[in-house]
Design an enzyme around this catalytic site. Structure first.
Site, PDB file in Angstrom:
ATOM      1  N   SER A  72       0.828  -1.215   0.000  1.00 38.07           N
ATOM      2  CA  SER A  72       0.000   0.000   0.000  1.00 38.07           C
ATOM      3  C   SER A  72       0.864   1.269   0.000  1.00 38.07           C
ATOM      4  O   SER A  72       1.889   1.339   0.677  1.00 38.07           O
ATOM      5  CB  SER A  72      -0.889  -0.005   1.237  1.00 38.07           C
ATOM      6  OG  SER A  72      -1.493   1.258   1.370  1.00 38.07           O
ATOM      7  N   PHE A  73       0.406   2.269  -0.754  1.00 38.22           N
ATOM      8  CA  PHE A  73       1.071   3.578  -0.773  1.00 38.22           C
ATOM      9  C   PHE A  73       0.548   4.484   0.346  1.00 38.22           C
ATOM     10  O   PHE A  73       1.085   5.565   0.564  1.00 38.22           O
ATOM     11  CB  PHE A  73       0.819   4.286  -2.113  1.00 38.22           C
ATOM     12  CG  PHE A  73       1.476   3.643  -3.300  1.00 38.22           C
ATOM     13  CD1 PHE A  73       2.661   2.927  -3.160  1.00 38.22           C
ATOM     14  CD2 PHE A  73       0.933   3.763  -4.567  1.00 38.22           C
ATOM     15  CE1 PHE A  73       3.281   2.340  -4.265  1.00 38.22           C
ATOM     16  CE2 PHE A  73       1.546   3.181  -5.677  1.00 38.22           C
ATOM     17  CZ  PHE A  73       2.718   2.463  -5.526  1.00 38.22           C
ATOM     18  N   SER A  74      -0.532   4.063   1.022  1.00 36.36           N
ATOM     19  CA  SER A  74      -1.172   4.961   1.991  1.00 36.36           C
ATOM     20  C   SER A  74      -0.254   5.351   3.160  1.00 36.36           C
ATOM     21  O   SER A  74      -0.235   6.527   3.533  1.00 36.36           O
ATOM     22  CB  SER A  74      -2.461   4.335   2.520  1.00 36.36           C
ATOM     23  OG  SER A  74      -3.410   4.291   1.492  1.00 36.36           O
ATOM     24  N   LYS A 113     -14.112  -3.747   2.249  1.00 38.42           N
ATOM     25  CA  LYS A 113     -14.878  -2.503   2.094  1.00 38.42           C
ATOM     26  C   LYS A 113     -16.385  -2.670   2.310  1.00 38.42           C
ATOM     27  O   LYS A 113     -17.057  -1.731   2.713  1.00 38.42           O
ATOM     28  CB  LYS A 113     -14.635  -1.895   0.707  1.00 38.42           C
ATOM     29  CG  LYS A 113     -13.244  -1.284   0.570  1.00 38.42           C
ATOM     30  CD  LYS A 113     -13.094  -0.564  -0.754  1.00 38.42           C
ATOM     31  CE  LYS A 113     -11.657  -0.105  -0.935  1.00 38.42           C
ATOM     32  NZ  LYS A 113     -11.471   0.686  -2.154  1.00 38.42           N
ATOM     33  N   ASP A 140     -13.425   7.112  -1.960  1.00 38.64           N
ATOM     34  CA  ASP A 140     -12.998   6.702  -3.309  1.00 38.64           C
ATOM     35  C   ASP A 140     -13.726   7.525  -4.378  1.00 38.64           C
ATOM     36  O   ASP A 140     -13.114   8.013  -5.321  1.00 38.64           O
ATOM     37  CB  ASP A 140     -13.285   5.212  -3.555  1.00 38.64           C
ATOM     38  CG  ASP A 140     -12.338   4.309  -2.798  1.00 38.64           C
ATOM     39  OD1 ASP A 140     -11.193   4.726  -2.541  1.00 38.64           O
ATOM     40  OD2 ASP A 140     -12.743   3.174  -2.466  1.00 38.64           O
ATOM     41  N   ALA A 184     -15.307  -0.752  -7.828  1.00 40.02           N
ATOM     42  CA  ALA A 184     -14.756   0.569  -8.155  1.00 40.02           C
ATOM     43  C   ALA A 184     -15.736   1.336  -9.039  1.00 40.02           C
ATOM     44  O   ALA A 184     -16.019   2.519  -8.807  1.00 40.02           O
ATOM     45  CB  ALA A 184     -13.420   0.408  -8.866  1.00 40.02           C
TER      46      ALA A 184
HETATM   47  P1  ATR Z   1     -13.355  -4.061  -8.425  1.00 45.92           P
HETATM   48  O1  ATR Z   1     -14.078  -4.266  -7.144  1.00 45.92           O
HETATM   49  O2  ATR Z   1     -11.913  -3.660  -8.261  1.00 45.92           O
HETATM   50  O3  ATR Z   1     -14.075  -3.142  -9.370  1.00 45.92           O
HETATM   51  P2  ATR Z   1     -14.356  -6.505  -9.631  1.00 45.92           P
HETATM   52  O4  ATR Z   1     -15.577  -6.411  -8.819  1.00 45.92           O
HETATM   53  O5  ATR Z   1     -13.671  -7.812  -9.765  1.00 45.92           O
HETATM   54  O6  ATR Z   1     -13.233  -5.506  -9.116  1.00 45.92           O
HETATM   55  O7  ATR Z   1     -14.684  -5.923 -11.092  1.00 45.92           O
HETATM   56  C1  ATR Z   1     -13.777  -5.959 -12.141  1.00 45.92           C
HETATM   57  C2  ATR Z   1     -14.373  -5.258 -13.364  1.00 45.92           C
HETATM   58  O8  ATR Z   1     -13.407  -5.349 -14.423  1.00 45.92           O
HETATM   59  C3  ATR Z   1     -15.637  -5.911 -13.883  1.00 45.92           C
HETATM   60  O9  ATR Z   1     -16.479  -4.915 -14.438  1.00 45.92           O
HETATM   61  C4  ATR Z   1     -15.105  -6.832 -14.996  1.00 45.92           C
HETATM   62  O10 ATR Z   1     -16.042  -7.131 -16.008  1.00 45.92           O
HETATM   63  P3  ATR Z   1     -17.027  -8.407 -15.888  1.00 45.92           P
HETATM   64  O11 ATR Z   1     -18.148  -7.961 -14.987  1.00 45.92           O
HETATM   65  O12 ATR Z   1     -17.461  -8.679 -17.274  1.00 45.92           O
HETATM   66  O13 ATR Z   1     -16.201  -9.515 -15.284  1.00 45.92           O
HETATM   67  C5  ATR Z   1     -14.015  -5.973 -15.547  1.00 45.92           C
HETATM   68  N1  ATR Z   1     -13.006  -6.763 -16.276  1.00 45.92           N
HETATM   69  C6  ATR Z   1     -12.053  -7.553 -15.744  1.00 45.92           C
HETATM   70  N2  ATR Z   1     -11.308  -8.120 -16.726  1.00 45.92           N
HETATM   71  C7  ATR Z   1     -11.821  -7.672 -17.916  1.00 45.92           C
HETATM   72  C8  ATR Z   1     -11.474  -7.858 -19.289  1.00 45.92           C
HETATM   73  N3  ATR Z   1     -10.457  -8.631 -19.649  1.00 45.92           N
HETATM   74  N4  ATR Z   1     -12.220  -7.212 -20.237  1.00 45.92           N
HETATM   75  C9  ATR Z   1     -13.243  -6.412 -19.889  1.00 45.92           C
HETATM   76  N5  ATR Z   1     -13.618  -6.181 -18.598  1.00 45.92           N
HETATM   77  C10 ATR Z   1     -12.921  -6.795 -17.623  1.00 45.92           C
END
Ligand code: ATR
Length: 268
Positions: free
Chosen positions: A19-21, A70, A106, A133
């Site tokens: 972490s950078f925090s 979170k 965030d 996110a």
């Molecule tokens: P976070 O909580 O960090 O947002 P997450 O809940 O795992 O992480 O969400 C990752 C996001 O990146 C999702 O929207 C995912 O799309 P899917 O819902 O289709 O899985 C997206 N994502 C991850 N790898 C991807 C890829 N190779 N191409 C397009 N979208 C991708």
């Protein structure tokens, strides 16, 4: 100097080693001449409840909360800020004399980073992704009166989030069919080690777009490289990290944050 009056803040998560925090917050405390110290605690999901109880017992002033806690931390808190409650995720806990309140900085960090380039009000904002996110950013953009459209590889997830927010959605592959002012990548695509991947092809970007990538490792992601080639104004992921930390600093200390010191600390 650390003394009997030193106030403790920390980041809790798993993993937290990279972490950078800590360096951002400690640099800020030093610059602001505050008797605070900021550490990193690796907390496993099974000990999260105890960790939060310890915050009360040991009078720890503030926690930054990161993956994977979170959402799970929410039931252990006394109060939740209304926007954090809507988002359903807390990344900041403030301990006010034993009363623990959860916030989400965030989304504020992301919006502040963009608002350094332009106002969000009335702008068409494309949020790429529908995970945690993306959720925080989509709610945040809407709170700033932007017109949000969620694009995701798995369109059903985009639809679900869009229904909650009451905004538009589409499949990521249909991105080019929409009129857009601001693009925010809230997927993990492009993050180290997949540095040659981009959530959008170069031809989907137009020179008028403002392009933000929440991925900050590497800072020059493929998406940012494509955007630079089109001369789009850029917002780096590290600026979101900075501004979410600035807001945390202010919540923990009730003082204005030394922003430039924090920005430099992130570069080291
Ligand atoms: P976070 O909580 O960090 O947002 P997450 O809940 O795992 O992480 O969400 C990752 C996001 O990146 C999702 O929207 C995912 O799309 P899917 O819902 O289709 O899985 C997206 N994502 C991850 N790898 C991807 C890829 N190779 N191409 C397009 N979208 C991708």
């Amino acid at each position: 100097m650390i003394s009997a009056q030193t106030q403790l803040c920390a980041i809790i998560g798993d993993p937290v080693k990279h972490s950078f925090s800590p360096r951002m917050h400690n640099a800020a405390y030093e610059a602001a001449n505050l008797n605070f110290v900021y550490l990193a605690f690796a907390v496993k999901p099974e000990t999260l409840k105890n960790a939060i109880a310890s915050m009360r017992d040991l009078n720890i002033r503030g926690f930054s909360v990161t993956i994977p806690h979170k959402q799970k931390v929410i039931p252990f808190l006394d109060e939740i800020d209304p926007v954090a409650a809507k988002i359903g995720a807390v990344n900041t806990i403030v301990n006010n004399e034993g009363k623990l309140k959860g916030y989400n900085t965030d989304w504020e960090g992301c919006m502040q980073a963009i608002s350094e380039k332009c106002s969000l009000e009335g702008k068409k904002v494309a949020v790429l992704g529908a995970g945690g996110a993306a959720r925080a950013i989509a709610f945040g953009a809407q709170a700033k009166k932007a017109q949000v459209c969620i694009f995701n590889r798995t369109v059903a997830k985009a639809e679900k989030l869009a229904q909650e927010i009451n905004c538009e959605f589409d499949a990521l592959e249909n991105f080019a069919q929409h009129e857009i002012d601001i693009v925010i990548n809230a997927t993990s695509v492009g993050m180290d080690p997949n540095i040659n991947q981009s959530p959008l092809p170069a031809e989907s970007l137009q020179s008028g777009f403002i392009v933000m990538d929440t991925v900050y490792n590497p800072s020059e992601t493929k998406l940012i490289q494509f955007a630079k080639a089109k001369k789009c104004p850029i917002v780096y992921g590290s600026e979101m990290l900075l501004w979410q930390g600035v807001r945390q600093f202010e919540l923990f200390t009730n003082q204005k944050a030394p922003v430039e010191t924090m920005r430099q600390a992130l570069k080291k």
